[in-house]
Design a protein around this motif. Structure first.
Motif, PDB file in Angstrom:
ATOM      1  N   GLY A  12      47.746  45.662  40.282  1.00 15.81           N
ATOM      2  CA  GLY A  12      47.717  44.454  41.194  1.00 15.81           C
ATOM      3  C   GLY A  12      47.401  43.208  40.250  1.00 15.81           C
ATOM      4  O   GLY A  12      46.519  42.183  40.517  1.00 15.81           O
ATOM      5  N   LEU A  17      42.727  38.616  42.407  1.00 21.14           N
ATOM      6  CA  LEU A  17      41.734  38.972  41.454  1.00 21.14           C
ATOM      7  C   LEU A  17      42.418  39.292  40.016  1.00 21.14           C
ATOM      8  O   LEU A  17      41.816  39.187  39.178  1.00 21.14           O
ATOM      9  CB  LEU A  17      40.761  40.185  42.010  1.00 21.14           C
ATOM     10  CG  LEU A  17      39.783  40.774  41.058  1.00 21.14           C
ATOM     11  CD1 LEU A  17      38.785  40.099  40.720  1.00 21.14           C
ATOM     12  CD2 LEU A  17      39.377  41.973  41.562  1.00 21.14           C
ATOM     13  N   GLY A  18      43.371  40.029  40.164  1.00 16.38           N
ATOM     14  CA  GLY A  18      44.220  40.494  39.093  1.00 16.38           C
ATOM     15  C   GLY A  18      44.369  39.587  38.080  1.00 16.38           C
ATOM     16  O   GLY A  18      43.986  39.810  36.846  1.00 16.38           O
ATOM     17  N   ASP A  35      52.070  45.551  38.481  1.00 15.05           N
ATOM     18  CA  ASP A  35      52.236  45.087  39.749  1.00 15.05           C
ATOM     19  C   ASP A  35      53.557  45.094  40.153  1.00 15.05           C
ATOM     20  O   ASP A  35      54.716  45.760  39.521  1.00 15.05           O
ATOM     21  CB  ASP A  35      51.738  43.479  39.805  1.00 15.05           C
ATOM     22  CG  ASP A  35      51.308  43.017  41.096  1.00 15.05           C
ATOM     23  OD1 ASP A  35      51.874  43.123  42.137  1.00 15.05           O
ATOM     24  OD2 ASP A  35      50.002  42.570  41.151  1.00 15.05           O
ATOM     25  N   ALA A  76      46.210  46.568  46.285  1.00 15.61           N
ATOM     26  CA  ALA A  76      45.913  46.916  47.629  1.00 15.61           C
ATOM     27  C   ALA A  76      47.010  46.130  48.789  1.00 15.61           C
ATOM     28  O   ALA A  76      47.156  45.030  48.085  1.00 15.61           O
ATOM     29  CB  ALA A  76      44.489  46.736  47.600  1.00 15.61           C
ATOM     30  N   ILE A 115      38.566  48.769  42.815  1.00 18.37           N
ATOM     31  CA  ILE A 115      38.041  47.599  43.739  1.00 18.37           C
ATOM     32  C   ILE A 115      37.955  47.978  45.029  1.00 18.37           C
ATOM     33  O   ILE A 115      38.877  48.152  45.712  1.00 18.37           O
ATOM     34  CB  ILE A 115      38.760  46.247  43.213  1.00 18.37           C
ATOM     35  CG1 ILE A 115      38.836  46.144  41.800  1.00 18.37           C
ATOM     36  CG2 ILE A 115      37.933  45.270  44.107  1.00 18.37           C
ATOM     37  CD1 ILE A 115      37.595  46.030  40.972  1.00 18.37           C
ATOM     38  N   THR A 117      35.728  47.359  49.107  1.00 16.76           N
ATOM     39  CA  THR A 117      35.520  46.125  50.063  1.00 16.76           C
ATOM     40  C   THR A 117      34.076  46.558  50.792  1.00 16.76           C
ATOM     41  O   THR A 117      33.772  47.483  51.051  1.00 16.76           O
ATOM     42  CB  THR A 117      36.593  46.043  50.864  1.00 16.76           C
ATOM     43  OG1 THR A 117      36.081  44.996  51.875  1.00 16.76           O
ATOM     44  CG2 THR A 117      37.084  47.394  51.585  1.00 16.76           C
ATOM     45  N   ASP A 118      33.488  45.281  51.074  1.00 16.88           N
ATOM     46  CA  ASP A 118      32.297  45.367  52.166  1.00 16.88           C
ATOM     47  C   ASP A 118      32.910  45.887  53.376  1.00 16.88           C
ATOM     48  O   ASP A 118      32.088  46.191  54.397  1.00 16.88           O
ATOM     49  CB  ASP A 118      31.755  43.925  52.298  1.00 16.88           C
ATOM     50  CG  ASP A 118      32.774  42.790  52.472  1.00 16.88           C
ATOM     51  OD1 ASP A 118      33.953  43.032  52.405  1.00 16.88           O
ATOM     52  OD2 ASP A 118      32.430  41.651  53.306  1.00 16.88           O
ATOM     53  N   GLY A 164      33.378  41.328  48.278  1.00 15.99           N
ATOM     54  CA  GLY A 164      33.842  40.615  49.678  1.00 15.99           C
ATOM     55  C   GLY A 164      34.170  39.423  49.853  1.00 15.99           C
ATOM     56  O   GLY A 164      33.711  38.706  48.988  1.00 15.99           O
ATOM     57  N   TRP A 165      34.907  38.948  50.812  1.00 17.59           N
ATOM     58  CA  TRP A 165      35.251  37.461  51.177  1.00 17.59           C
ATOM     59  C   TRP A 165      35.640  36.767  50.252  1.00 17.59           C
ATOM     60  O   TRP A 165      34.959  35.741  49.577  1.00 17.59           O
ATOM     61  CB  TRP A 165      33.871  36.993  51.807  1.00 17.59           C
ATOM     62  CG  TRP A 165      33.446  37.299  53.105  1.00 17.59           C
ATOM     63  CD1 TRP A 165      33.654  38.470  53.755  1.00 17.59           C
ATOM     64  CD2 TRP A 165      32.758  36.444  54.366  1.00 17.59           C
ATOM     65  NE1 TRP A 165      33.196  38.428  55.044  1.00 17.59           N
ATOM     66  CE2 TRP A 165      32.712  37.513  55.321  1.00 17.59           C
ATOM     67  CE3 TRP A 165      32.332  35.226  54.358  1.00 17.59           C
ATOM     68  CZ2 TRP A 165      32.235  37.020  56.357  1.00 17.59           C
ATOM     69  CZ3 TRP A 165      31.794  34.748  55.262  1.00 17.59           C
ATOM     70  CH2 TRP A 165      31.435  35.588  56.414  1.00 17.59           C
TER      71      TRP A 165
END
Ligand SMILES: NC(=O)c1ccc[n+]([C@@H]2O[C@H](COP(=O)([O-])OP(=O)(O)OC[C@H]3O[C@@H](n4cnc5c(N)ncnc54)[C@H](OP(=O)(O)O)[C@@H]3O)[C@@H](O)[C@H]2O)c1
Length: 300
Positions: A12, A17-18, A35, A76, A115, A117-118, A164-165
């Motif tokens: 990714g 983020l990547g 990717d 993801a 990685i 997630t919330d 998160g977020w």
């Protein structure tokens, strides 16, 4: 004597983020990006592999050829409503894809950082979620990410990082959506019954770098929660975005989640507790407001 840098493969690597993670870690490691498509901005990579993580044979072979010392798996399908409408696709990428990445690390006897997630939590707790709280996702995206966690947790060497977020320069995010709407509309409706913590990808990438520098990942099997500090509703978050941007001719209208009629349910409360990460690294994430201000001001 020259000590050669360790190799990290980031799945990714062209994502929000990547890209920031590749840039952050490139100072201390050789970064191999992976990717489905290259990124125009990723100059820091020592190599790029075009690979779909749902292709098991290809990812195993690619990882074998690249010889990484560690894989960080950020790839993801992150479209929460899309996942709800196409659960098979969510399962294929987030669950099976993660299993393929996990198999490739186990073949090479190297650690995996995943990685997550919330959104693995149901939001009923009303207090900060720790790593010991039981996940109970309320939507398909959260379920597929949790199934991914389970594949990772079967390995001998792994770290699961929940955040998160997120917002960041290299991806579609809530901050940019609000800034765009503020240009075109007089009124914006935003939900005021979901609480979380916005997290800047650049800060999260720095935190991952800190963790790598202190935690001996070789024999680790751990989960850490890492977000910027604080808690806010989407509505108050929007107010802050508008305030920092200096827009004054817009009216914000608070609404309830069920008025939005979105395919996927969201947890009402998904604020994560960073204490375990802080204890391990001695590093404290800055408040989300400070990170947001830096992000928006850099766009001006
Ligand atoms: N964004 C958030 O608020 C948030 C919050 C908590 C946790 N996370 C987690 O953090 C991670 C990074 O999120 P992000 O926001 O940076 O996501 P992102 O911007 O969507 O980046 C994910 C990258 O993975 C690529 N990808 C998708 N399917 C793939 C496949 N089958 N094979 C290889 N690559 C594939 C995407 O390509 P395409 O763009 O072409 O699909 C994209 O470049 C994800 O694991 C996510 O679950 C995100």
């Amino acid at each position: 004597m020259m000590i050669s840098k360790r190799n990290i493969l980031i799945t990714g690597s062209s994502g929000m983020l990547g890209v920031d993670l590749g840039s952050e870690l490139a100072r201390d490691y050789n970064i191999i990006g992976m990717d489905v498509k290259p990124s125009a901005v990723n100059h820091q990579l020592s190599a790029f592999i075009k690979c779909d993580i749902t292709d098991k044979d290809r990812i195993i072979k690619s990882a074998r050829d690249a010889k990484p010392d560690l894989i960080i798996h950020t790839a993801a399908w992150t479209d929460v409503d899309g996942c709800e409408e196409e659960p098979e696709k969510a399962k294929k990428i987030n669950q099976k894809g993660t299993e393929n990445v996990a198999i490739s690390t186990s073949e090479l006897s190297i650690p995996l950082i995943y990685i997550s997630t919330d959104f693995v939590f149901d939001g009923n707790k009303k207090a900060l979620y720790t790593e010991n709280d039981l996940p109970n996702p309320v939507n398909i995206y959260g379920k597929s990410k949790l199934e991914g966690e389970k594949k990772v947790a079967a390995l001998n060497k792994y770290i699961i990082l929940r955040t998160g977020w997120m917002f960041g320069v290299n991806g579609k995010n809530f901050v940019d959506t609000i800034l765009d709407k503020a240009k075109a509309k007089k009124e914006i409706k935003v939900v005021d019954d979901q609480i979380g913590c916005p997290t800047y990808t650049k800060d999260f990438a720095t935190a991952i770098g800190k963790l790598l520098s202190v935690v001996p990942i070789r024999d680790t099997r751990e989960i850490y929660h890492i977000t910027n500090k604080g808690a806010v509703t989407w509505f108050d978050y929007t107010k802050e975005i508008i305030k920092i941007r200096g827009v004054d001719n817009i009216q914000l209208v608070p609404i309830k989640s069920d008025q939005l009629n979105r395919p996927a349910k969201r947890p009402a409360f998904s604020v994560l507790d960073n204490s375990k990460f802080e204890k391990a690294t001695g590093f404290v994430m800055r408040p989300w407001r400070d990170a947001l201000r830096e992000y928006i001001n850099a766009k001006k």
